[in-house]
Design a protein around this motif. Sequence first.
Motif, PDB file in Angstrom:
ATOM      1  N   ASP A  98       0.829  -1.206   0.000  1.00  0.00           N
ATOM      2  CA  ASP A  98       0.000   0.000   0.000  1.00  0.00           C
ATOM      3  C   ASP A  98       0.863   1.256   0.000  1.00  0.00           C
ATOM      4  O   ASP A  98       0.551   2.246  -0.656  1.00  0.00           O
ATOM      5  CB  ASP A  98      -0.905  -0.029   1.236  1.00  0.00           C
ATOM      6  N   ARG A  99       1.985   1.181   0.744  1.00  0.00           N
ATOM      7  CA  ARG A  99       2.875   2.338   0.827  1.00  0.00           C
ATOM      8  C   ARG A  99       3.442   2.686  -0.558  1.00  0.00           C
ATOM      9  O   ARG A  99       3.426   3.841  -0.988  1.00  0.00           O
ATOM     10  CB  ARG A  99       4.007   1.980   1.796  1.00  0.00           C
ATOM     11  N   VAL A 100       3.871   1.632  -1.268  1.00  0.00           N
ATOM     12  CA  VAL A 100       4.454   1.847  -2.600  1.00  0.00           C
ATOM     13  C   VAL A 100       3.409   2.456  -3.536  1.00  0.00           C
ATOM     14  O   VAL A 100       3.638   3.475  -4.211  1.00  0.00           O
ATOM     15  CB  VAL A 100       4.986   0.512  -3.178  1.00  0.00           C
ATOM     16  N   ILE A 101       2.211   1.847  -3.555  1.00  0.00           N
ATOM     17  CA  ILE A 101       1.149   2.309  -4.459  1.00  0.00           C
ATOM     18  C   ILE A 101       0.747   3.746  -4.117  1.00  0.00           C
ATOM     19  O   ILE A 101       0.598   4.618  -4.981  1.00  0.00           O
ATOM     20  CB  ILE A 101      -0.082   1.372  -4.353  1.00  0.00           C
ATOM     21  N   PHE A 102       0.613   3.987  -2.792  1.00  0.00           N
ATOM     22  CA  PHE A 102       0.161   5.317  -2.381  1.00  0.00           C
ATOM     23  C   PHE A 102       1.169   6.396  -2.766  1.00  0.00           C
ATOM     24  O   PHE A 102       0.811   7.484  -3.194  1.00  0.00           O
ATOM     25  CB  PHE A 102      -0.096   5.309  -0.874  1.00  0.00           C
ATOM     26  N   ARG A 103       2.455   6.044  -2.612  1.00  0.00           N
ATOM     27  CA  ARG A 103       3.490   7.035  -2.976  1.00  0.00           C
ATOM     28  C   ARG A 103       3.422   7.340  -4.479  1.00  0.00           C
ATOM     29  O   ARG A 103       3.539   8.488  -4.904  1.00  0.00           O
ATOM     30  CB  ARG A 103       4.872   6.509  -2.573  1.00  0.00           C
ATOM     31  N   ARG A 104       3.207   6.286  -5.266  1.00  0.00           N
ATOM     32  CA  ARG A 104       3.106   6.499  -6.717  1.00  0.00           C
ATOM     33  C   ARG A 104       1.933   7.430  -7.025  1.00  0.00           C
ATOM     34  O   ARG A 104       2.034   8.374  -7.827  1.00  0.00           O
ATOM     35  CB  ARG A 104       2.887   5.159  -7.417  1.00  0.00           C
ATOM     36  N   THR A 105       0.777   7.131  -6.372  1.00  0.00           N
ATOM     37  CA  THR A 105      -0.417   7.939  -6.603  1.00  0.00           C
ATOM     38  C   THR A 105      -0.152   9.385  -6.191  1.00  0.00           C
ATOM     39  O   THR A 105      -0.548  10.344  -6.874  1.00  0.00           O
ATOM     40  CB  THR A 105      -1.592   7.368  -5.771  1.00  0.00           C
ATOM     41  N   LEU A 106       0.545   9.528  -5.049  1.00  0.00           N
ATOM     42  CA  LEU A 106       0.829  10.867  -4.523  1.00  0.00           C
ATOM     43  C   LEU A 106       1.683  11.654  -5.521  1.00  0.00           C
ATOM     44  O   LEU A 106       1.417  12.839  -5.807  1.00  0.00           O
ATOM     45  CB  LEU A 106       1.556  10.711  -3.189  1.00  0.00           C
ATOM     46  N   VAL A 107       2.695  10.969  -6.080  1.00  0.00           N
ATOM     47  CA  VAL A 107       3.560  11.645  -7.064  1.00  0.00           C
ATOM     48  C   VAL A 107       2.702  12.103  -8.248  1.00  0.00           C
ATOM     49  O   VAL A 107       2.819  13.248  -8.734  1.00  0.00           O
ATOM     50  CB  VAL A 107       4.693  10.699  -7.533  1.00  0.00           C
ATOM     51  N   ALA A 108       1.765  11.217  -8.694  1.00  0.00           N
ATOM     52  CA  ALA A 108       0.950  11.543  -9.863  1.00  0.00           C
ATOM     53  C   ALA A 108       0.049  12.755  -9.571  1.00  0.00           C
ATOM     54  O   ALA A 108      -0.018  13.706 -10.370  1.00  0.00           O
ATOM     55  CB  ALA A 108       0.096  10.327 -10.250  1.00  0.00           C
ATOM     56  N   LEU A 134       7.380  15.087   0.186  1.00  0.00           N
ATOM     57  CA  LEU A 134       7.551  14.697  -1.220  1.00  0.00           C
ATOM     58  C   LEU A 134       7.568  15.979  -2.055  1.00  0.00           C
ATOM     59  O   LEU A 134       6.693  16.839  -1.897  1.00  0.00           O
ATOM     60  CB  LEU A 134       6.359  13.823  -1.665  1.00  0.00           C
ATOM     61  N   GLY A 135       8.581  16.099  -2.876  1.00  0.00           N
ATOM     62  CA  GLY A 135       8.650  17.280  -3.733  1.00  0.00           C
ATOM     63  C   GLY A 135       8.635  16.853  -5.192  1.00  0.00           C
ATOM     64  O   GLY A 135       9.295  15.879  -5.544  1.00  0.00           O
ATOM     65  N   VAL A 136       7.802  17.554  -6.048  1.00  0.00           N
ATOM     66  CA  VAL A 136       7.805  17.229  -7.487  1.00  0.00           C
ATOM     67  C   VAL A 136       8.149  18.487  -8.297  1.00  0.00           C
ATOM     68  O   VAL A 136       7.716  19.592  -7.972  1.00  0.00           O
ATOM     69  CB  VAL A 136       6.456  16.657  -7.966  1.00  0.00           C
ATOM     70  N   PHE A 137       8.961  18.291  -9.304  1.00  0.00           N
ATOM     71  CA  PHE A 137       9.320  19.371 -10.246  1.00  0.00           C
ATOM     72  C   PHE A 137       8.552  19.138 -11.531  1.00  0.00           C
ATOM     73  O   PHE A 137       8.471  17.997 -11.994  1.00  0.00           O
ATOM     74  CB  PHE A 137      10.822  19.332 -10.561  1.00  0.00           C
ATOM     75  N   ARG A 138       7.952  20.196 -12.107  1.00  0.00           N
ATOM     76  CA  ARG A 138       7.319  20.080 -13.425  1.00  0.00           C
ATOM     77  C   ARG A 138       7.751  21.295 -14.276  1.00  0.00           C
ATOM     78  O   ARG A 138       7.864  22.427 -13.768  1.00  0.00           O
ATOM     79  CB  ARG A 138       5.784  20.108 -13.305  1.00  0.00           C
ATOM     80  N   PRO A 139       8.031  21.082 -15.560  1.00  0.00           N
ATOM     81  CA  PRO A 139       8.424  22.211 -16.404  1.00  0.00           C
ATOM     82  C   PRO A 139       7.198  23.093 -16.766  1.00  0.00           C
ATOM     83  O   PRO A 139       6.084  22.571 -16.832  1.00  0.00           O
ATOM     84  CB  PRO A 139       8.990  21.522 -17.643  1.00  0.00           C
ATOM     85  N   VAL A 177       8.125  24.488 -12.010  1.00  0.00           N
ATOM     86  CA  VAL A 177       7.314  24.581 -10.775  1.00  0.00           C
ATOM     87  C   VAL A 177       7.791  23.497  -9.821  1.00  0.00           C
ATOM     88  O   VAL A 177       8.043  22.361 -10.234  1.00  0.00           O
ATOM     89  CB  VAL A 177       5.825  24.342 -11.066  1.00  0.00           C
ATOM     90  N   TYR A 178       7.908  23.844  -8.558  1.00  0.00           N
ATOM     91  CA  TYR A 178       8.237  22.826  -7.546  1.00  0.00           C
ATOM     92  C   TYR A 178       7.134  22.851  -6.505  1.00  0.00           C
ATOM     93  O   TYR A 178       6.821  23.903  -5.941  1.00  0.00           O
ATOM     94  CB  TYR A 178       9.579  23.166  -6.906  1.00  0.00           C
ATOM     95  N   VAL A 179       6.464  21.699  -6.291  1.00  0.00           N
ATOM     96  CA  VAL A 179       5.399  21.624  -5.273  1.00  0.00           C
ATOM     97  C   VAL A 179       5.829  20.590  -4.233  1.00  0.00           C
ATOM     98  O   VAL A 179       6.146  19.453  -4.569  1.00  0.00           O
ATOM     99  CB  VAL A 179       4.043  21.211  -5.890  1.00  0.00           C
ATOM    100  N   GLU A 180       5.838  21.045  -2.978  1.00  0.00           N
ATOM    101  CA  GLU A 180       6.272  20.127  -1.910  1.00  0.00           C
ATOM    102  C   GLU A 180       5.089  19.879  -0.990  1.00  0.00           C
ATOM    103  O   GLU A 180       4.371  20.814  -0.631  1.00  0.00           O
ATOM    104  CB  GLU A 180       7.404  20.781  -1.145  1.00  0.00           C
ATOM    105  N   SER A 181       4.859  18.598  -0.648  1.00  0.00           N
ATOM    106  CA  SER A 181       3.742  18.326   0.272  1.00  0.00           C
ATOM    107  C   SER A 181       4.213  17.364   1.367  1.00  0.00           C
ATOM    108  O   SER A 181       5.161  16.592   1.165  1.00  0.00           O
ATOM    109  CB  SER A 181       2.559  17.748  -0.490  1.00  0.00           C
ATOM    110  N   ASP A 182       3.512  17.431   2.504  1.00  0.00           N
ATOM    111  CA  ASP A 182       3.925  16.504   3.597  1.00  0.00           C
ATOM    112  C   ASP A 182       3.337  15.127   3.318  1.00  0.00           C
ATOM    113  O   ASP A 182       2.509  14.956   2.413  1.00  0.00           O
ATOM    114  CB  ASP A 182       3.501  17.049   4.958  1.00  0.00           C
ATOM    115  N   LEU A 183       3.800  14.126   4.127  1.00  0.00           N
ATOM    116  CA  LEU A 183       3.334  12.747   3.910  1.00  0.00           C
ATOM    117  C   LEU A 183       2.285  12.380   4.966  1.00  0.00           C
ATOM    118  O   LEU A 183       2.113  11.210   5.316  1.00  0.00           O
ATOM    119  CB  LEU A 183       4.509  11.773   3.950  1.00  0.00           C
TER     120      LEU A 183
END
Length: 490
Positions: free
Chosen positions: A36-46, A125-130, A141-147
């Motif tokens: 669940d942790r792996v799947i949730f992290r993937r979903t969170l990134v998306a 978790l931080g994501v970069f998008r052009p 853009v950089y969006v950082e969110s807590d877990l």
Amino acid sequence: MMRLRDWSLRGKLTAIVMLTTVVALVVACAAFLAYDRVIFRRTLVATRSVLADIVGANSTAALTFRDRASAREVVMALEAEPHVTAAYIYDGDGREFASYVRTDGALARPAPPVGTAPVFLPDRLGVFRPILLDGQTIGTVYVESDLGELSARQGQYVQIGLVVLALASGAALLLLASLQGIVSRPILDVVHTARHVSSHEDYAIRARKYGQDEIGTLVDAFNDMLQQIEEHQRQLRAARDAAETANRAKSAFLANMSHELRTPLNGIIGYTEMLLEESEDGGQASLIADLNQVRKAAKHLLALINNILDLSKIEAGKMDVHVERFEIAALVHDVIGVIEPLVTVNGNTLRIDLPDAVARSEMETDRVKLRQTLWNLLSNACKFTREGHVTLRVRRDPSRPGWLTFAVSDTGPGMTSEERQTLFQEFVQGDAAQRHQYGGTGLGLAISRRFCGLIGGDIGVESRPNAGSTFTIRVPAVVGRAAPAERSVA
Ligand SMILES: Nc1ncnc2c1ncn2[C@@H]1O[C@H](COP(=O)(O)OP(=O)(O)OP(=O)(O)O)[C@@H](O)[C@H]1O
Ligand SMILES: [Mg+2]
């Protein structure tokens, strides 16, 4: 603490099943949590990437016209997302253009350098998008969110897992309580049967068979063994009964025969003595020696027959005990009277060790049997000892109040421990040379021990080769009043 291998069968079964259940559930829960942790992290990134793309799309114009206030408005809109902790817009050169950092003080980090891959920190978790315009990258853009979502979700799952574990363990325990009997009952049944067999010596009982499994095979083998033992017991009992019947018949026959033989023998002895007297009176010296031989042989035969008669009576259970009251001094006096002629034959001396207090005390027992037993022991001592001493010592038994000991010691040849083992058995004597030298029937000690047993006592012996022997009779002063003697081993 008791070791596992010493636990009861029920305890072991419960421990094994519960351990297996708990381990299986814990492993399953842990695997599910990890998945669940792996799947949730993937979903969170998306989802965060989509969010970053929206921010990027909304800030294209602001970035193109270098309108920082509009860009800031765009990123500030992320305040509505409770899990977003920071957002940065960088221009095409990678310089910070606008930013939003949540003001709850949870984090005040410097803006990260521009990157492309998602960044997983321990709690963020931080994501970069052009930011694209006509296919051209004009910024990032950089969006950082807590877990928080992830840990809340996982915490919930752990709680659910614990509840499931408790429920499953309870259900397993309940099931076990009703099902473990399938395994334990047949085994416990065999154990119960085995205990019953050994404590009651009841070989007719059988263990119950519950099924055709290994335990069923064990029950079959166990029952088979019981059947064999029962059969052997039956055969043994039949053989013993037959032997006892034969023995009784033999004893009855011997008793009758001995009686039939004693009467004419007494006649022969009587007439021989008459003839002896007449020969002595008539001076027929040549006849005297022969008649003495006849008398000696007849007396020997009579002694033998008397012994056999006694033994037969004892074995047939027909030997009665005649209790009378008498002084010990009188008994010892009687014995000395009959043994004295034998003492001097081999040049021995007889010592009587009888303290006055003992001599004056009284016994209530079968006087004739006790006297004959003493006579047997003294006659053996006199017969096997040469030029030595024979002692009769009478004492109160210091270890058992109300008991007396009569010890007959000699300075004769003594016995080896092997010889002592077979003493008191019927017809057992020394070697052929000894039998030839001393004669006798080998019944004296056997009868003596039986007589002692009849009056509640026993005989023991201490002896070493060339160091003499001591035979000790232990009897209660009053027959039937003392506890039975422990059999002392010869
Ligand atoms: N005091 C003793 N010293 C040495 N050996 C003894 C003594 N008493 C008994 N024995 C041994 O024990 C054997 C058995 O004795 P037991 O009195 O039963 O028979 P016996 O004296 O040979 O014959 P019986 O007493 O019938 O005339 C004897 O033959 C002898 O070998
Ligand atoms: Mg004897």
